[in-house]
Write an enzyme that holds these catalytic residues in place. Structure first.
Site, PDB file in Angstrom:
ATOM      1  N   HIS A  13      -5.647  -1.052  11.865  1.00  0.00           N
ATOM      2  CA  HIS A  13      -4.869  -2.290  11.961  1.00  0.00           C
ATOM      3  C   HIS A  13      -5.718  -3.241  12.808  1.00  0.00           C
ATOM      4  O   HIS A  13      -6.463  -2.795  13.678  1.00  0.00           O
ATOM      5  CB  HIS A  13      -3.554  -2.066  12.700  1.00  0.00           C
ATOM      6  CG  HIS A  13      -2.589  -1.193  11.969  1.00  0.00           C
ATOM      7  ND1 HIS A  13      -1.742  -1.668  11.004  1.00  0.00           N
ATOM      8  CD2 HIS A  13      -2.352   0.134  12.063  1.00  0.00           C
ATOM      9  CE1 HIS A  13      -1.003  -0.675  10.534  1.00  0.00           C
ATOM     10  NE2 HIS A  13      -1.358   0.437  11.153  1.00  0.00           N
ATOM     11  N   HIS A  30      -7.636  -1.406   5.548  1.00  0.00           N
ATOM     12  CA  HIS A  30      -6.562  -0.461   5.918  1.00  0.00           C
ATOM     13  C   HIS A  30      -6.634   0.883   5.194  1.00  0.00           C
ATOM     14  O   HIS A  30      -6.980   1.883   5.812  1.00  0.00           O
ATOM     15  CB  HIS A  30      -5.209  -1.129   5.715  1.00  0.00           C
ATOM     16  CG  HIS A  30      -4.062  -0.350   6.299  1.00  0.00           C
ATOM     17  ND1 HIS A  30      -3.996  -0.028   7.621  1.00  0.00           N
ATOM     18  CD2 HIS A  30      -2.949   0.172   5.724  1.00  0.00           C
ATOM     19  CE1 HIS A  30      -2.887   0.660   7.854  1.00  0.00           C
ATOM     20  NE2 HIS A  30      -2.237   0.803   6.715  1.00  0.00           N
ATOM     21  N   HIS A  37       1.329   3.831   2.029  1.00  0.00           N
ATOM     22  CA  HIS A  37       1.892   4.510   3.208  1.00  0.00           C
ATOM     23  C   HIS A  37       3.420   4.593   3.114  1.00  0.00           C
ATOM     24  O   HIS A  37       4.072   3.690   2.596  1.00  0.00           O
ATOM     25  CB  HIS A  37       1.490   3.776   4.495  1.00  0.00           C
ATOM     26  CG  HIS A  37       0.151   4.211   5.011  1.00  0.00           C
ATOM     27  ND1 HIS A  37      -0.642   3.409   5.812  1.00  0.00           N
ATOM     28  CD2 HIS A  37      -0.530   5.374   4.844  1.00  0.00           C
ATOM     29  CE1 HIS A  37      -1.756   4.074   6.117  1.00  0.00           C
ATOM     30  NE2 HIS A  37      -1.707   5.263   5.545  1.00  0.00           N
ATOM     31  N   HIS A  80       6.395  -5.809  11.423  1.00  0.00           N
ATOM     32  CA  HIS A  80       5.652  -4.567  11.621  1.00  0.00           C
ATOM     33  C   HIS A  80       5.048  -4.459  13.017  1.00  0.00           C
ATOM     34  O   HIS A  80       3.835  -4.343  13.187  1.00  0.00           O
ATOM     35  CB  HIS A  80       4.557  -4.454  10.546  1.00  0.00           C
ATOM     36  CG  HIS A  80       4.009  -3.058  10.360  1.00  0.00           C
ATOM     37  ND1 HIS A  80       3.115  -2.488  11.241  1.00  0.00           N
ATOM     38  CD2 HIS A  80       4.212  -2.137   9.405  1.00  0.00           C
ATOM     39  CE1 HIS A  80       2.798  -1.278  10.812  1.00  0.00           C
ATOM     40  NE2 HIS A  80       3.452  -1.036   9.704  1.00  0.00           N
ATOM     41  N   ASP A  84       5.808   4.226   5.166  1.00  0.00           N
ATOM     42  CA  ASP A  84       6.638   3.171   5.764  1.00  0.00           C
ATOM     43  C   ASP A  84       6.604   1.876   4.948  1.00  0.00           C
ATOM     44  O   ASP A  84       7.269   0.903   5.300  1.00  0.00           O
ATOM     45  CB  ASP A  84       6.270   2.929   7.243  1.00  0.00           C
ATOM     46  CG  ASP A  84       4.811   2.591   7.464  1.00  0.00           C
ATOM     47  OD1 ASP A  84       3.960   3.046   6.689  1.00  0.00           O
ATOM     48  OD2 ASP A  84       4.514   1.857   8.438  1.00  0.00           O
ATOM     49  N   HIS A  85       5.855   1.883   3.842  1.00  0.00           N
ATOM     50  CA  HIS A  85       5.812   0.706   2.957  1.00  0.00           C
ATOM     51  C   HIS A  85       6.248   1.014   1.524  1.00  0.00           C
ATOM     52  O   HIS A  85       6.563   0.091   0.772  1.00  0.00           O
ATOM     53  CB  HIS A  85       4.399   0.098   2.943  1.00  0.00           C
ATOM     54  CG  HIS A  85       3.987  -0.411   4.282  1.00  0.00           C
ATOM     55  ND1 HIS A  85       4.058  -1.743   4.631  1.00  0.00           N
ATOM     56  CD2 HIS A  85       3.553   0.246   5.388  1.00  0.00           C
ATOM     57  CE1 HIS A  85       3.678  -1.884   5.898  1.00  0.00           C
ATOM     58  NE2 HIS A  85       3.365  -0.694   6.378  1.00  0.00           N
ATOM     59  N   ASP A 123      -0.208  -4.192   5.880  1.00  0.00           N
ATOM     60  CA  ASP A 123      -1.030  -3.702   6.993  1.00  0.00           C
ATOM     61  C   ASP A 123      -2.462  -4.081   6.654  1.00  0.00           C
ATOM     62  O   ASP A 123      -2.901  -3.879   5.524  1.00  0.00           O
ATOM     63  CB  ASP A 123      -0.945  -2.177   7.106  1.00  0.00           C
ATOM     64  CG  ASP A 123       0.427  -1.717   7.585  1.00  0.00           C
ATOM     65  OD1 ASP A 123       1.270  -2.577   7.902  1.00  0.00           O
ATOM     66  OD2 ASP A 123       0.639  -0.489   7.640  1.00  0.00           O
ATOM     67  N   HIS A 137       0.844  -1.204   0.000  1.00  0.00           N
ATOM     68  CA  HIS A 137       0.000   0.000   0.000  1.00  0.00           C
ATOM     69  C   HIS A 137       0.875   1.248   0.000  1.00  0.00           C
ATOM     70  O   HIS A 137       2.094   1.162   0.117  1.00  0.00           O
ATOM     71  CB  HIS A 137      -0.994  -0.007   1.156  1.00  0.00           C
ATOM     72  CG  HIS A 137      -0.394   0.049   2.527  1.00  0.00           C
ATOM     73  ND1 HIS A 137       0.341  -0.970   3.078  1.00  0.00           N
ATOM     74  CD2 HIS A 137      -0.432   1.026   3.470  1.00  0.00           C
ATOM     75  CE1 HIS A 137       0.723  -0.637   4.297  1.00  0.00           C
ATOM     76  NE2 HIS A 137       0.270   0.567   4.566  1.00  0.00           N
TER      77      HIS A 137
HETATM   78 ZN    ZN Z   1      -0.147   1.389   6.561  1.00  0.00          ZN
END
Ligand code: ZN
Length: 476
Positions: free
Chosen positions: A405, A160, A70, A427, A72-73, A181, A68
Protein backbone atom coordinates in the site's frame (compact mmCIF):
# COMPACT_ATOMS: atom_id res chain seq x y z
CA UNK A 1 -29.14 14.17 4.17
CA UNK A 2 -28.89 16.91 1.58
CA UNK A 3 -31.84 17.75 -0.62
CA UNK A 4 -32.10 15.39 -3.51
CA UNK A 5 -30.70 17.17 -6.52
CA UNK A 6 -30.23 15.59 -9.90
CA UNK A 7 -26.84 17.23 -10.15
CA UNK A 8 -25.58 16.03 -6.82
CA UNK A 9 -22.87 13.41 -6.88
CA UNK A 10 -23.46 11.08 -3.98
CA UNK A 11 -21.13 8.71 -2.24
CA UNK A 12 -21.58 6.40 0.64
CA UNK A 13 -19.77 3.41 2.02
CA UNK A 14 -21.63 0.23 2.91
CA UNK A 15 -18.28 -0.98 4.23
CA UNK A 16 -14.68 0.24 4.39
CA UNK A 17 -15.71 3.61 5.85
CA UNK A 18 -13.31 4.43 8.70
CA UNK A 19 -12.24 0.80 8.77
CA UNK A 20 -10.15 -1.69 6.82
CA UNK A 21 -12.35 -4.55 5.67
CA UNK A 22 -15.64 -5.33 3.79
CA UNK A 23 -14.97 -2.62 1.18
CA UNK A 24 -18.11 -1.59 -0.68
CA UNK A 25 -18.93 1.92 -1.88
CA UNK A 26 -21.92 3.34 -3.75
CA UNK A 27 -21.74 6.23 -6.23
CA UNK A 28 -24.79 7.98 -7.65
CA UNK A 29 -24.92 10.68 -10.30
CA UNK A 30 -27.52 11.63 -12.93
CA UNK A 31 -29.66 8.61 -12.14
CA UNK A 32 -26.80 6.10 -12.49
CA UNK A 33 -25.62 3.88 -9.66
CA UNK A 34 -22.22 2.26 -9.38
CA UNK A 35 -20.97 -0.10 -6.74
CA UNK A 36 -17.25 -0.38 -6.03
CA UNK A 37 -15.99 -3.66 -4.52
CA UNK A 38 -17.84 -6.27 -2.46
CA UNK A 39 -15.59 -7.53 0.32
CA UNK A 40 -15.89 -9.18 3.71
CA UNK A 41 -14.40 -8.11 7.05
CA UNK A 42 -11.69 -10.61 8.05
CA UNK A 43 -12.24 -10.12 11.80
CA UNK A 44 -15.88 -11.32 11.67
CA UNK A 45 -17.71 -14.37 10.40
CA UNK A 46 -20.93 -15.13 8.52
CA UNK A 47 -23.46 -12.32 8.06
CA UNK A 48 -21.52 -10.09 10.48
CA UNK A 49 -18.59 -9.98 8.04
CA UNK A 50 -20.69 -8.44 5.24
CA UNK A 51 -20.98 -4.77 4.25
CA UNK A 52 -24.26 -3.15 5.35
CA UNK A 53 -26.18 -4.33 2.28
CA UNK A 54 -29.55 -3.85 4.03
CA UNK A 55 -28.95 -0.09 4.01
CA UNK A 56 -29.25 0.12 0.24
CA UNK A 57 -31.52 -1.18 -2.51
CA UNK A 58 -29.04 -3.28 -4.48
CA UNK A 59 -31.56 -3.73 -7.34
CA UNK A 60 -30.79 -0.13 -8.37
CA UNK A 61 -27.08 -0.82 -9.05
CA UNK A 62 -26.15 -0.58 -12.75
CA UNK A 63 -22.58 -1.82 -12.55
CA UNK A 64 -20.32 -3.34 -9.92
CA UNK A 65 -16.55 -3.00 -10.36
CA UNK A 66 -14.14 -5.22 -8.40
CA UNK A 67 -10.70 -3.65 -7.92
CA UNK A 68 -8.76 -6.84 -6.97
CA UNK A 69 -9.14 -10.35 -5.62
CA UNK A 70 -8.33 -9.77 -1.93
CA UNK A 71 -11.10 -11.05 0.36
CA UNK A 72 -11.80 -7.61 1.83
CA UNK A 73 -12.65 -6.42 -1.71
CA UNK A 74 -14.18 -9.44 -3.44
CA UNK A 75 -15.33 -12.15 -1.03
CA UNK A 76 -18.97 -11.10 -0.69
CA UNK A 77 -19.50 -10.92 -4.46
CA UNK A 78 -21.11 -14.39 -4.77
CA UNK A 79 -23.45 -13.38 -1.94
CA UNK A 80 -24.40 -10.15 -3.74
CA UNK A 81 -24.92 -11.90 -7.08
CA UNK A 82 -26.78 -14.97 -5.85
CA UNK A 83 -28.47 -14.04 -2.58
CA UNK A 84 -29.67 -10.43 -3.02
CA UNK A 85 -31.86 -8.53 -5.50
CA UNK A 86 -28.77 -7.19 -7.30
CA UNK A 87 -29.18 -7.48 -11.07
CA UNK A 88 -26.46 -5.21 -12.49
CA UNK A 89 -23.36 -6.17 -14.47
CA UNK A 90 -20.07 -7.08 -12.79
CA UNK A 91 -16.59 -6.34 -14.15
CA UNK A 92 -13.03 -7.25 -13.14
CA UNK A 93 -9.68 -7.77 -14.91
CA UNK A 94 -8.74 -11.17 -16.37
CA UNK A 95 -6.17 -12.16 -13.72
CA UNK A 96 -8.56 -11.11 -10.95
CA UNK A 97 -11.25 -13.36 -12.35
CA UNK A 98 -8.85 -16.26 -12.84
CA UNK A 99 -7.69 -16.09 -9.22
CA UNK A 100 -11.13 -15.24 -7.82
CA UNK A 101 -12.47 -18.65 -8.84
CA UNK A 102 -9.92 -20.63 -6.83
CA UNK A 103 -9.68 -18.19 -4.02
CA UNK A 104 -13.36 -18.12 -3.23
CA UNK A 105 -13.71 -21.87 -3.51
CA UNK A 106 -11.05 -22.04 -0.81
CA UNK A 107 -12.88 -19.34 1.15
CA UNK A 108 -16.13 -21.34 1.01
CA UNK A 109 -14.27 -24.40 2.26
CA UNK A 110 -12.46 -22.58 5.05
CA UNK A 111 -15.56 -20.73 6.24
CA UNK A 112 -17.74 -23.82 5.96
CA UNK A 113 -17.71 -23.99 9.67
CA UNK A 114 -21.19 -24.13 8.18
CA UNK A 115 -23.67 -25.47 10.62
CA UNK A 116 -23.53 -23.28 13.71
CA UNK A 117 -24.32 -24.29 17.28
CA UNK A 118 -28.07 -23.87 16.74
CA UNK A 119 -27.95 -26.19 13.74
CA UNK A 120 -28.50 -23.45 11.14
CA UNK A 121 -26.48 -23.13 8.00
CA UNK A 122 -24.27 -20.12 8.59
CA UNK A 123 -22.59 -20.04 5.18
CA UNK A 124 -22.77 -16.88 3.15
CA UNK A 125 -22.90 -18.89 -0.06
CA UNK A 126 -22.11 -22.28 -1.54
CA UNK A 127 -19.87 -23.69 -4.25
CA UNK A 128 -22.85 -23.65 -6.64
CA UNK A 129 -23.41 -19.94 -6.00
CA UNK A 130 -19.76 -19.41 -6.80
CA UNK A 131 -19.88 -21.30 -10.09
CA UNK A 132 -23.08 -19.54 -11.17
CA UNK A 133 -21.74 -16.11 -10.27
CA UNK A 134 -18.47 -16.83 -12.05
CA UNK A 135 -20.15 -17.28 -15.44
CA UNK A 136 -21.86 -13.90 -15.15
CA UNK A 137 -18.71 -11.88 -14.39
CA UNK A 138 -17.39 -9.86 -17.34
CA UNK A 139 -13.72 -8.99 -17.80
CA UNK A 140 -12.04 -5.75 -18.77
CA UNK A 141 -8.52 -5.18 -20.17
CA UNK A 142 -6.21 -2.54 -18.75
CA UNK A 143 -6.49 0.77 -20.62
CA UNK A 144 -9.70 -0.19 -22.35
CA UNK A 145 -12.95 1.71 -21.82
CA UNK A 146 -16.33 0.06 -21.46
CA UNK A 147 -19.64 1.96 -21.83
CA UNK A 148 -22.72 0.64 -20.02
CA UNK A 149 -25.74 2.87 -20.72
CA UNK A 150 -23.78 6.09 -20.39
CA UNK A 151 -21.45 4.98 -17.61
CA UNK A 152 -17.94 4.81 -19.04
CA UNK A 153 -15.13 3.21 -17.11
CA UNK A 154 -11.47 2.42 -17.72
CA UNK A 155 -9.09 0.12 -15.83
CA UNK A 156 -5.55 1.26 -14.93
CA UNK A 157 -2.67 -0.56 -13.25
CA UNK A 158 -2.80 -0.25 -9.46
CA UNK A 159 0.31 -2.25 -8.42
CA UNK A 160 -0.58 -4.01 -5.13
CA UNK A 161 -1.32 -7.54 -6.46
CA UNK A 162 -1.60 -9.25 -9.83
CA UNK A 163 -4.74 -8.05 -11.62
CA UNK A 164 -5.40 -5.08 -9.30
CA UNK A 165 -6.98 -2.12 -11.06
CA UNK A 166 -7.92 1.47 -10.47
CA UNK A 167 -11.12 2.50 -12.19
CA UNK A 168 -11.78 5.88 -13.70
CA UNK A 169 -15.53 6.29 -14.17
CA UNK A 170 -17.17 8.97 -16.28
CA UNK A 171 -20.83 9.94 -16.21
CA UNK A 172 -22.00 12.97 -18.23
CA UNK A 173 -18.53 14.48 -18.16
CA UNK A 174 -17.95 14.00 -14.42
CA UNK A 175 -14.89 11.86 -13.77
CA UNK A 176 -14.30 9.84 -10.63
CA UNK A 177 -11.15 7.85 -9.88
CA UNK A 178 -11.30 4.90 -7.46
CA UNK A 179 -7.85 3.62 -6.46
CA UNK A 180 -8.88 0.41 -4.71
CA UNK A 181 -5.70 -0.69 -2.90
CA UNK A 182 -2.65 0.66 -4.68
CA UNK A 183 1.14 0.94 -4.53
CA UNK A 184 3.57 3.25 -6.29
CA UNK A 185 6.84 1.59 -5.36
CA UNK A 186 8.69 -0.50 -7.92
CA UNK A 187 8.08 -4.07 -7.13
CA UNK A 188 9.80 -7.30 -8.21
CA UNK A 189 6.98 -8.30 -10.49
CA UNK A 190 4.19 -5.72 -10.75
CA UNK A 191 3.65 -2.50 -12.66
CA UNK A 192 3.21 0.30 -10.15
CA UNK A 193 0.05 2.41 -10.10
CA UNK A 194 -0.27 4.87 -12.95
CA UNK A 195 -1.82 8.32 -13.22
CA UNK A 196 -4.68 8.29 -15.77
CA UNK A 197 -4.12 10.68 -18.70
CA UNK A 198 -7.45 12.45 -18.10
CA UNK A 199 -8.04 14.51 -14.95
CA UNK A 200 -10.54 13.47 -12.27
CA UNK A 201 -13.08 15.63 -10.42
CA UNK A 202 -13.43 13.24 -7.52
CA UNK A 203 -10.84 10.90 -6.05
CA UNK A 204 -11.76 7.96 -3.82
CA UNK A 205 -8.47 6.84 -2.30
CA UNK A 206 -7.27 4.30 0.25
CA UNK A 207 -5.77 5.52 3.54
CA UNK A 208 -4.40 2.27 5.03
CA UNK A 209 -1.10 3.69 6.30
CA UNK A 210 -2.38 7.19 7.10
CA UNK A 211 0.63 9.48 7.55
CA UNK A 212 3.16 6.69 8.21
CA UNK A 213 6.38 6.37 6.22
CA UNK A 214 7.77 3.11 4.81
CA UNK A 215 11.41 2.26 4.97
CA UNK A 216 12.88 2.01 1.45
CA UNK A 217 12.24 -1.27 -0.25
CA UNK A 218 15.86 -2.43 -0.45
CA UNK A 219 16.50 -1.98 3.26
CA UNK A 220 13.24 -3.79 4.06
CA UNK A 221 14.29 -6.71 1.87
CA UNK A 222 17.68 -6.79 3.54
CA UNK A 223 16.16 -6.69 7.03
CA UNK A 224 13.79 -9.50 6.10
CA UNK A 225 16.44 -11.85 4.71
CA UNK A 226 18.89 -11.10 7.56
CA UNK A 227 16.29 -11.71 10.25
CA UNK A 228 15.28 -15.02 8.67
CA UNK A 229 18.90 -16.01 8.09
CA UNK A 230 19.83 -15.33 11.73
CA UNK A 231 16.83 -17.26 13.05
CA UNK A 232 17.41 -20.39 10.98
CA UNK A 233 21.17 -20.31 11.67
CA UNK A 234 20.36 -20.57 15.37
CA UNK A 235 18.08 -23.53 14.77
CA UNK A 236 14.78 -21.62 14.84
CA UNK A 237 11.69 -21.96 12.70
CA UNK A 238 10.24 -19.00 10.87
CA UNK A 239 6.50 -18.64 10.39
CA UNK A 240 5.38 -16.07 7.83
CA UNK A 241 1.59 -15.78 7.82
CA UNK A 242 0.59 -14.65 4.34
CA UNK A 243 -2.55 -14.23 2.35
CA UNK A 244 -2.44 -17.19 -0.07
CA UNK A 245 -1.93 -15.12 -3.17
CA UNK A 246 -0.54 -11.79 -4.14
CA UNK A 247 2.14 -10.52 -1.79
CA UNK A 248 3.21 -14.10 -0.99
CA UNK A 249 4.56 -14.46 -4.53
CA UNK A 250 6.65 -11.32 -4.04
CA UNK A 251 8.15 -12.73 -0.82
CA UNK A 252 8.87 -16.02 -2.60
CA UNK A 253 10.81 -14.18 -5.31
CA UNK A 254 12.93 -12.53 -2.59
CA UNK A 255 13.55 -15.72 -0.59
CA UNK A 256 14.23 -17.92 -3.60
CA UNK A 257 16.88 -15.48 -4.81
CA UNK A 258 18.51 -15.19 -1.35
CA UNK A 259 18.59 -18.98 -0.95
CA UNK A 260 20.29 -19.31 -4.35
CA UNK A 261 22.88 -16.72 -3.31
CA UNK A 262 23.60 -18.70 -0.11
CA UNK A 263 23.23 -22.14 -1.64
CA UNK A 264 26.18 -23.79 0.18
CA UNK A 265 24.73 -22.86 3.54
CA UNK A 266 20.96 -22.98 2.98
CA UNK A 267 20.31 -24.70 -0.34
CA UNK A 268 19.73 -28.32 -1.27
CA UNK A 269 17.15 -28.74 1.47
CA UNK A 270 19.54 -27.83 4.33
CA UNK A 271 16.99 -25.25 5.43
CA UNK A 272 13.80 -25.94 3.51
CA UNK A 273 11.28 -23.27 2.57
CA UNK A 274 7.68 -24.40 2.38
CA UNK A 275 4.60 -22.80 1.06
CA UNK A 276 1.68 -24.44 2.81
CA UNK A 277 -1.22 -23.69 0.56
CA UNK A 278 -3.03 -26.00 -1.78
CA UNK A 279 -4.56 -22.93 -3.33
CA UNK A 280 -1.18 -21.39 -4.10
CA UNK A 281 -0.09 -24.49 -5.98
CA UNK A 282 -3.20 -24.30 -8.14
CA UNK A 283 -2.84 -20.59 -8.69
CA UNK A 284 0.83 -20.53 -9.64
CA UNK A 285 -0.31 -21.36 -13.16
CA UNK A 286 -2.24 -18.09 -13.15
CA UNK A 287 0.95 -16.21 -12.26
CA UNK A 288 2.84 -18.16 -14.92
CA UNK A 289 0.12 -17.34 -17.48
CA UNK A 290 -0.07 -13.61 -16.81
CA UNK A 291 3.65 -12.78 -16.87
CA UNK A 292 2.75 -10.56 -19.85
CA UNK A 293 0.77 -8.28 -17.49
CA UNK A 294 3.74 -7.81 -15.12
CA UNK A 295 6.59 -5.31 -15.23
CA UNK A 296 9.51 -5.22 -17.69
CA UNK A 297 11.92 -6.55 -15.10
CA UNK A 298 10.25 -9.87 -14.59
CA UNK A 299 9.38 -10.23 -18.27
CA UNK A 300 13.04 -9.72 -19.13
CA UNK A 301 14.06 -12.42 -16.64
CA UNK A 302 11.49 -14.69 -18.19
CA UNK A 303 12.83 -14.03 -21.70
CA UNK A 304 16.52 -14.28 -20.76
CA UNK A 305 16.40 -17.47 -18.75
CA UNK A 306 13.63 -19.12 -20.76
CA UNK A 307 12.30 -20.44 -17.49
CA UNK A 308 9.35 -19.13 -15.59
CA UNK A 309 10.44 -16.97 -12.62
CA UNK A 310 7.49 -18.36 -10.67
CA UNK A 311 8.93 -21.86 -10.76
CA UNK A 312 10.98 -21.66 -7.57
CA UNK A 313 14.15 -23.72 -7.02
CA UNK A 314 14.22 -23.53 -3.25
CA UNK A 315 10.55 -23.59 -2.28
CA UNK A 316 8.29 -26.61 -2.06
CA UNK A 317 4.54 -26.79 -1.68
CA UNK A 318 2.73 -28.46 1.17
CA UNK A 319 -0.92 -29.40 0.84
CA UNK A 320 -1.44 -29.70 4.57
CA UNK A 321 0.50 -30.22 7.77
CA UNK A 322 0.06 -34.01 7.76
CA UNK A 323 2.77 -34.31 5.12
CA UNK A 324 5.13 -31.93 6.96
CA UNK A 325 8.17 -33.48 8.70
CA UNK A 326 8.90 -30.85 11.32
CA UNK A 327 12.61 -31.52 11.99
CA UNK A 328 15.12 -28.72 12.38
CA UNK A 329 15.01 -25.15 11.11
CA UNK A 330 12.67 -24.24 8.28
CA UNK A 331 10.83 -21.31 6.81
CA UNK A 332 7.08 -21.63 6.39
CA UNK A 333 4.84 -19.33 4.44
CA UNK A 334 1.29 -20.23 5.39
CA UNK A 335 -2.16 -18.78 5.06
CA UNK A 336 -4.38 -17.20 6.23
CA UNK A 337 -2.35 -14.03 6.64
CA UNK A 338 -4.04 -12.83 9.80
CA UNK A 339 -3.74 -16.12 11.71
CA UNK A 340 -7.51 -16.40 12.22
CA UNK A 341 -7.61 -20.18 11.72
CA UNK A 342 -6.21 -22.83 9.38
CA UNK A 343 -2.58 -23.85 8.76
CA UNK A 344 -0.88 -20.60 9.83
CA UNK A 345 -2.76 -20.64 13.15
CA UNK A 346 -1.98 -24.33 13.80
CA UNK A 347 1.72 -23.66 13.25
CA UNK A 348 1.62 -20.54 15.41
CA UNK A 349 0.25 -22.58 18.30
CA UNK A 350 2.85 -25.31 17.71
CA UNK A 351 5.85 -22.98 17.41
CA UNK A 352 5.15 -19.99 19.64
CA UNK A 353 6.24 -21.60 22.96
CA UNK A 354 9.88 -21.81 21.71
CA UNK A 355 11.95 -18.63 22.01
CA UNK A 356 14.22 -19.65 19.12
CA UNK A 357 11.31 -19.34 16.67
CA UNK A 358 10.17 -16.25 14.83
CA UNK A 359 6.77 -15.07 13.68
CA UNK A 360 7.26 -12.55 10.91
CA UNK A 361 4.27 -10.41 9.92
CA UNK A 362 4.60 -8.89 6.45
CA UNK A 363 1.01 -8.01 5.55
CA UNK A 364 -1.45 -5.47 6.88
CA UNK A 365 -3.16 -6.79 10.02
CA UNK A 366 -6.78 -5.83 10.51
CA UNK A 367 -8.07 -4.82 13.98
CA UNK A 368 -9.53 -7.76 15.87
CA UNK A 369 -7.41 -10.50 14.24
CA UNK A 370 -4.72 -12.71 15.86
CA UNK A 371 -2.02 -11.16 13.63
CA UNK A 372 -2.78 -7.76 15.18
CA UNK A 373 -2.88 -9.24 18.70
CA UNK A 374 0.39 -11.20 18.43
CA UNK A 375 2.27 -7.98 17.62
CA UNK A 376 1.49 -6.79 21.16
CA UNK A 377 3.72 -9.71 22.26
CA UNK A 378 1.21 -11.21 24.73
CA UNK A 379 2.47 -13.75 27.32
CA UNK A 380 -0.09 -16.28 26.14
CA UNK A 381 -2.48 -16.76 23.23
CA UNK A 382 -5.82 -18.63 23.21
CA UNK A 383 -5.98 -21.90 21.30
CA UNK A 384 -8.28 -21.62 18.28
CA UNK A 385 -9.92 -24.99 18.93
CA UNK A 386 -10.58 -24.31 22.58
CA UNK A 387 -10.33 -20.69 23.75
CA UNK A 388 -10.20 -21.88 27.38
CA UNK A 389 -6.75 -23.28 26.73
CA UNK A 390 -3.93 -20.75 26.59
CA UNK A 391 -0.54 -21.34 25.02
CA UNK A 392 2.63 -19.58 26.22
CA UNK A 393 4.10 -17.21 23.67
CA UNK A 394 7.91 -17.01 23.88
CA UNK A 395 8.79 -16.77 20.18
CA UNK A 396 10.03 -13.52 18.69
CA UNK A 397 7.51 -11.43 16.81
CA UNK A 398 8.61 -8.97 14.13
CA UNK A 399 6.81 -6.90 11.55
CA UNK A 400 8.30 -5.86 8.21
CA UNK A 401 5.66 -4.56 5.88
CA UNK A 402 5.42 -5.84 2.32
CA UNK A 403 1.73 -5.04 2.15
CA UNK A 404 2.11 -2.95 -1.03
CA UNK A 405 0.00 0.00 0.00
CA UNK A 406 1.26 3.53 -0.52
CA UNK A 407 2.78 5.33 2.45
CA UNK A 408 2.06 9.00 3.19
CA UNK A 409 4.60 10.50 0.77
CA UNK A 410 3.61 8.21 -2.08
CA UNK A 411 -0.08 8.79 -1.44
CA UNK A 412 0.34 12.57 -1.25
CA UNK A 413 2.36 12.72 -4.49
CA UNK A 414 -0.25 10.67 -6.29
CA UNK A 415 -3.14 12.72 -4.86
CA UNK A 416 -1.41 15.92 -6.02
CA UNK A 417 -0.99 14.50 -9.52
CA UNK A 418 -4.68 13.56 -9.73
CA UNK A 419 -5.54 17.13 -8.78
CA UNK A 420 -9.19 16.44 -7.84
CA UNK A 421 -11.15 19.04 -5.88
CA UNK A 422 -12.98 16.45 -3.86
CA UNK A 423 -11.15 13.65 -2.09
CA UNK A 424 -12.98 10.86 -0.31
CA UNK A 425 -10.89 8.70 2.03
CA UNK A 426 -11.74 5.03 2.46
CA UNK A 427 -9.99 1.81 3.60
CA UNK A 428 -8.28 3.03 6.76
CA UNK A 429 -8.87 2.75 10.50
CA UNK A 430 -10.29 5.97 11.98
CA UNK A 431 -7.06 7.28 13.49
CA UNK A 432 -4.69 6.94 10.51
CA UNK A 433 -7.49 8.15 8.22
CA UNK A 434 -8.13 11.20 10.41
CA UNK A 435 -4.42 12.03 10.45
CA UNK A 436 -4.26 11.72 6.66
CA UNK A 437 -7.24 14.05 6.32
CA UNK A 438 -5.58 16.70 8.50
CA UNK A 439 -2.30 16.38 6.61
CA UNK A 440 -4.06 16.75 3.26
CA UNK A 441 -6.06 19.76 4.42
CA UNK A 442 -2.93 21.52 5.61
CA UNK A 443 -1.10 20.56 2.41
CA UNK A 444 -3.84 22.22 0.33
CA UNK A 445 -4.49 25.08 2.78
CA UNK A 446 -3.28 27.76 0.34
CA UNK A 447 -6.17 26.91 -2.02
CA UNK A 448 -8.78 27.47 0.68
CA UNK A 449 -11.44 29.98 -0.37
CA UNK A 450 -10.35 29.85 -4.04
CA UNK A 451 -12.29 28.04 -6.75
CA UNK A 452 -9.67 25.29 -6.56
CA UNK A 453 -10.29 24.62 -2.87
CA UNK A 454 -9.74 20.95 -2.05
CA UNK A 455 -12.37 19.21 0.08
CA UNK A 456 -11.46 16.07 1.99
CA UNK A 457 -14.09 13.69 3.34
CA UNK A 458 -13.65 10.74 5.72
CA UNK A 459 -17.20 9.39 5.98
CA UNK A 460 -18.23 6.54 8.28
CA UNK A 461 -20.23 3.63 6.88
CA UNK A 462 -23.70 4.59 5.60
CA UNK A 463 -23.02 8.34 5.95
CA UNK A 464 -23.67 10.16 2.69
CA UNK A 465 -21.24 12.58 1.03
CA UNK A 466 -22.96 14.88 -1.45
CA UNK A 467 -21.22 17.23 -3.89
CA UNK A 468 -23.15 19.58 -6.18
CA UNK A 469 -22.18 19.84 -9.83
CA UNK A 470 -24.06 22.45 -11.84
CA UNK A 471 -25.39 21.28 -15.16
CA UNK A 472 -23.59 18.80 -17.33
CA UNK A 473 -19.90 18.82 -16.59
CA UNK A 474 -17.87 19.76 -19.62
CA UNK A 475 -14.98 17.35 -19.94
CA UNK A 476 -11.71 19.17 -19.30
ZN1 ZN B 1 -5.73 -5.56 -1.12
Amino acid sequence: MSQSSKNAFKFFALGGGNEVGRSCHILQYKGKTIMLDAGIHPAYQGIASLPFYDDFDLSSVDILLISHFHLDHAASLPYVMQRTNFKGRVFMTHPTKAIYRWLLRDFVRVTSIGINSTGEDDNLYTDEDLVESFDKIETIDYHSTVDVNGIKFTAYHAGHVLGAAMFQIEIAGLRVLFTGDYSRETDRHLNSAEVPPLSSDILIVESTFGTATHEPRLSREKKLTQLIHTTVSQGGRVLMPVFALGRAQELMLILDEFWSQHADELGGGQVPIFYASDLARKCMSVFQTYVNMMNDDIRKKFRDSQTNPFIFKNISYLKNLEEFQDFGPSVMLASPGMLQSGISRDLLERWCPDDKNLVLITGYSVEGTMAKFIMLEPDTIPSVNNPEITIPRRCQVEEISFAAHVDFQENLEFIEKINANNIILVHGESNPMGRLKSALLSNFASLKGTENEVHVFNPRNSVEVSVEYTGTKIAK
